[in-house]
Design a protein around this motif. Structure first.
Motif, PDB file in Angstrom:
ATOM      1  N   VAL A 185      34.052  50.193  39.529  1.00  0.00           N
ATOM      2  CA  VAL A 185      32.841  49.504  39.451  1.00  0.00           C
ATOM      3  C   VAL A 185      33.264  47.969  39.051  1.00  0.00           C
ATOM      4  O   VAL A 185      33.393  48.004  37.465  1.00  0.00           O
ATOM      5  N   LEU A 186      32.670  46.829  40.030  1.00  0.00           N
ATOM      6  CA  LEU A 186      33.128  45.931  39.692  1.00  0.00           C
ATOM      7  C   LEU A 186      31.911  44.833  39.797  1.00  0.00           C
ATOM      8  O   LEU A 186      31.143  45.236  40.154  1.00  0.00           O
ATOM      9  N   LYS A 187      31.469  44.317  38.289  1.00  0.00           N
ATOM     10  CA  LYS A 187      30.267  44.072  38.057  1.00  0.00           C
ATOM     11  C   LYS A 187      30.119  42.364  38.338  1.00  0.00           C
ATOM     12  O   LYS A 187      31.184  41.919  37.859  1.00  0.00           O
ATOM     13  N   LEU A 188      29.388  42.193  39.403  1.00  0.00           N
ATOM     14  CA  LEU A 188      29.024  40.893  39.740  1.00  0.00           C
ATOM     15  C   LEU A 188      28.619  40.203  38.934  1.00  0.00           C
ATOM     16  O   LEU A 188      27.232  40.062  38.597  1.00  0.00           O
ATOM     17  N   THR A 198      40.266  53.009  37.043  1.00  0.00           N
ATOM     18  CA  THR A 198      39.315  52.009  37.207  1.00  0.00           C
ATOM     19  C   THR A 198      39.655  50.491  38.282  1.00  0.00           C
ATOM     20  O   THR A 198      41.164  50.856  38.176  1.00  0.00           O
ATOM     21  N   VAL A 199      38.914  50.114  38.399  1.00  0.00           N
ATOM     22  CA  VAL A 199      39.095  48.611  38.326  1.00  0.00           C
ATOM     23  C   VAL A 199      39.157  47.246  37.163  1.00  0.00           C
ATOM     24  O   VAL A 199      38.547  47.746  36.797  1.00  0.00           O
ATOM     25  N   HIS A 200      40.466  46.825  37.208  1.00  0.00           N
ATOM     26  CA  HIS A 200      40.528  45.265  35.976  1.00  0.00           C
ATOM     27  C   HIS A 200      40.523  44.180  36.955  1.00  0.00           C
ATOM     28  O   HIS A 200      40.966  43.609  38.275  1.00  0.00           O
ATOM     29  N   PRO A 201      39.798  43.060  36.327  1.00  0.00           N
ATOM     30  CA  PRO A 201      39.146  43.319  35.838  1.00  0.00           C
ATOM     31  C   PRO A 201      37.399  43.806  35.620  1.00  0.00           C
ATOM     32  O   PRO A 201      37.580  43.980  37.031  1.00  0.00           O
ATOM     33  N   GLU A 202      36.485  44.418  34.627  1.00  0.00           N
ATOM     34  CA  GLU A 202      34.988  45.134  35.141  1.00  0.00           C
ATOM     35  C   GLU A 202      34.691  43.775  35.253  1.00  0.00           C
ATOM     36  O   GLU A 202      33.528  44.389  35.720  1.00  0.00           O
ATOM     37  N   SER A 203      34.327  42.553  35.312  1.00  0.00           N
ATOM     38  CA  SER A 203      33.357  41.899  35.990  1.00  0.00           C
ATOM     39  C   SER A 203      33.996  40.293  36.617  1.00  0.00           C
ATOM     40  O   SER A 203      35.244  40.305  35.821  1.00  0.00           O
TER      41      SER A 203
END
Length: 235
Positions: free
Chosen positions: A175-178, A34-39
């Motif tokens: 997945v990173l939300k922008l 996972t990638v942090h933060p999510e957004s």
């Protein structure tokens, strides 16, 4: 076998299976990369992304992690934080469409980061921190496909992208939300957000595990009560 004994045995078996199922679900919930933060805000500058890599094998260690960065919406100014025992290699590629910034036109960007030389053992995880200079402002998501290599040669490909709201992917990519926003997150806030996201994930897994143990204990108690009643009835 008496009906009371059969009921007691079934009660214990069902409780044990329920507890095991909940515990397995708790482990699976936090097993992927996972990638942090999510957004992050679109066009955010001077931030940090943390890639959390758990080891999901009991008999092998993770020895290499390859994170692929999108080049159609490039992440600019990538820097890797030194990690004890690990060597990081950043591969850059020429952009098909150069990016204009306040500091000039960027023609190359990072396309892959390979972490090797270290080891993530069974039941452990590693956080890899990557700083960036600027995120793109022309997309809503960034997908970081990742390959995880184990000491026994197994390679897990975290490359599946969500489509149509399908969250039940076997090997989802980080997945990173922008999001739309005027104020990019500062590095300190990014680290805090990443820690909160990781803590929330870990708390959820621990909560599910505890719930499973409670179910098991209640089931065993129910079985024991049924046996006692059976014996009392024969006395």
């Amino acid at each position: 076998m008496s009906a009371s004994r059969l009921t007691a045995r079934r009660a214990g078996t069902v409780a044990a299976l329920a507890a095991t199922t909940v515990l397995l679900a708790a482990g699976a919930a936090s097993a992927h990369v996972t990638v942090h933060p999510e957004s992050y805000a679109k066009g955010a500058t001077d931030g940090v992304l943390t890639f959390r890599v758990p080891n999901e094998e009991d008999s092998a260690s993770t020895t290499k992690v390859q994170v692929f960065l999108p080049t159609d919406h490039p992440v600019l100014g990538v820097l890797v934080h030194p990690q004890d025992g690990w060597t990081a290699k950043v591969t850059t590629t020429k952009l098909k469409t150069p990016v204009k910034t306040d500091d000039g036109t960027i023609t190359e960007a990072a396309s892959e980061i390979t972490f090797s030389g270290g080891k993530i053992g069974a039941g452990q995880y590693e956080d890899f921190n990557v700083a960036f200079g600027q995120l793109p402002d022309d997309t809503g998501t960034l997908v970081f496909k990742t390959l995880q290599t184990y000491s026994d040669g197994k390679v897990v490909r975290w490359i599946e992208e969500p489509a149509g709201g399908d969250d039940e992917l076997e090997n989802p990519a980080p997945v990173l939300k922008l999001t739309a926003g005027d104020t990019p997150s500062a590095p300190a806030k990014t680290a805090t957000a990443g820690a909160k996201a990781a803590d929330a994930s870990d708390s959820t897994a621990r909560g599910l595990g505890i719930a499973g143990l409670v179910v098991g204990v209640l089931g065993l108690a129910a079985g024991a009560f049924a046996i006692v009643r059976s014996r009392s009835g024969r006395s």
